[in-house]
Design a protein around this motif. Structure first.
Motif, mmCIF file in Angstrom:
data_model
loop_
_atom_site.group_PDB
_atom_site.id
_atom_site.type_symbol
_atom_site.label_atom_id
_atom_site.label_comp_id
_atom_site.label_asym_id
_atom_site.label_seq_id
_atom_site.Cartn_x
_atom_site.Cartn_y
_atom_site.Cartn_z
ATOM 1 N N ALA A 35 0.804 -0.926 0.011
ATOM 2 C CA ALA A 35 -0.050 0.001 0.169
ATOM 3 C C ALA A 35 0.933 1.313 -0.031
ATOM 4 O O ALA A 35 0.460 2.315 -0.621
ATOM 5 C CB ALA A 35 -0.977 -0.005 1.193
ATOM 6 N N ALA A 36 1.905 1.336 0.703
ATOM 7 C CA ALA A 36 2.918 2.444 0.842
ATOM 8 C C ALA A 36 3.658 2.542 -0.417
ATOM 9 O O ALA A 36 3.830 3.588 -1.056
ATOM 10 C CB ALA A 36 3.797 2.216 2.079
ATOM 11 N N VAL A 41 4.203 5.499 -5.889
ATOM 12 C CA VAL A 41 4.193 5.492 -7.280
ATOM 13 C C VAL A 41 3.326 6.504 -7.723
ATOM 14 O O VAL A 41 3.586 6.973 -8.771
ATOM 15 C CB VAL A 41 4.200 4.160 -7.739
ATOM 16 C CG1 VAL A 41 3.916 4.111 -9.230
ATOM 17 C CG2 VAL A 41 5.144 3.304 -7.238
ATOM 18 N N ARG A 42 2.032 6.522 -7.080
ATOM 19 C CA ARG A 42 0.822 7.475 -7.411
ATOM 20 C C ARG A 42 1.580 8.936 -7.350
ATOM 21 O O ARG A 42 1.070 9.817 -8.194
ATOM 22 C CB ARG A 42 -0.102 7.275 -6.693
ATOM 23 C CG ARG A 42 -1.107 6.135 -7.199
ATOM 24 C CD ARG A 42 -2.462 6.236 -6.369
ATOM 25 N NE ARG A 42 -3.131 4.923 -6.713
ATOM 26 C CZ ARG A 42 -3.166 4.230 -5.454
ATOM 27 N NH1 ARG A 42 -2.351 4.037 -4.556
ATOM 28 N NH2 ARG A 42 -3.657 3.063 -5.899
ATOM 29 N N LEU A 67 1.192 -1.685 -9.588
ATOM 30 C CA LEU A 67 2.049 -0.785 -10.037
ATOM 31 C C LEU A 67 1.730 -0.377 -11.749
ATOM 32 O O LEU A 67 1.830 0.628 -12.130
ATOM 33 C CB LEU A 67 3.568 -0.729 -9.787
ATOM 34 C CG LEU A 67 3.751 -1.173 -8.192
ATOM 35 C CD1 LEU A 67 5.396 -1.358 -7.954
ATOM 36 C CD2 LEU A 67 3.419 0.235 -7.526
ATOM 37 N N LEU A 68 1.921 -1.422 -12.236
ATOM 38 C CA LEU A 68 1.694 -1.315 -13.926
ATOM 39 C C LEU A 68 0.321 -0.517 -14.269
ATOM 40 O O LEU A 68 0.085 0.314 -14.995
ATOM 41 C CB LEU A 68 1.777 -2.510 -14.669
ATOM 42 C CG LEU A 68 2.998 -3.034 -14.798
ATOM 43 C CD1 LEU A 68 3.150 -4.592 -15.506
ATOM 44 C CD2 LEU A 68 4.177 -2.173 -15.433
ATOM 45 N N GLU A 69 -0.502 -0.767 -13.265
ATOM 46 C CA GLU A 69 -1.901 -0.019 -13.595
ATOM 47 C C GLU A 69 -2.031 1.459 -13.126
ATOM 48 O O GLU A 69 -2.592 2.106 -13.811
ATOM 49 C CB GLU A 69 -3.068 -0.880 -12.649
ATOM 50 C CG GLU A 69 -3.567 -2.166 -13.125
ATOM 51 C CD GLU A 69 -4.589 -2.712 -12.582
ATOM 52 O OE1 GLU A 69 -5.233 -2.070 -11.935
ATOM 53 O OE2 GLU A 69 -4.775 -4.064 -12.698
ATOM 54 N N ILE A 70 -1.179 1.833 -12.124
ATOM 55 C CA ILE A 70 -0.797 3.020 -11.704
ATOM 56 C C ILE A 70 -0.057 3.836 -13.003
ATOM 57 O O ILE A 70 -0.621 4.831 -13.088
ATOM 58 C CB ILE A 70 -0.241 3.173 -10.499
ATOM 59 C CG1 ILE A 70 -1.036 2.572 -9.373
ATOM 60 C CG2 ILE A 70 0.046 4.617 -9.869
ATOM 61 C CD1 ILE A 70 -0.457 2.150 -8.020
#
Length: 120
Positions: A35-36, A41-42, A67-70
């Protein structure tokens, strides 16, 4: 200067690896949970995200997929004790740059940075 996120609940074990990355001129953020890491990354996508298999709130491969979706441009490496074949089967399609052994050290940090250099 490269920005690297290390997602691990056990940064003490990774201390030699993290120190080698910092000594090579990288800014390294250690994050204890998936989560962190996703939140970081966001906020600002790192040049590389190293994901340990010991995260308390996510499987390493699930975090890489998240992460790839972000941000699809995030490059990742995964610390894993899986065999090459099992790692490939589970990680296929996630664009993982490199599999690192458990408790990587300075040699693995150098190998990882060389692989990162090779992709630009």
């Amino acid at each position: 200067m490269r920005h690297i996120c290390v997602a691990s609940a056990d940064p003490e074990t990774l201390a030699p690896f993290i120190a080698a990355l910092a000594q090579a001129g990288c800014a390294v953020d250690c994050l204890p949970t998936a989560a962190a890491t996703a939140s970081a990354v966001r906020e600002k996508a790192p040049d590389l995200c190293v994901v340990d298999s010991d995260l308390p709130d996510s499987d390493a491969f699930a975090l890489v997929a998240a992460l790839l979706e972000i941000d699809a441009r995030v490059t990742s490496a995964v610390i894993s004790s899986l065999s090459d074949e099992a790692f490939h089967d589970i990680g296929e399609g996630l664009g993982i740059l490199l599999r690192l052994p458990p408790a990587p050290g300075p040699a693995e940090a150098a190998r990882l940075l060389a692989a990162l250099d090779a992709i630009g």
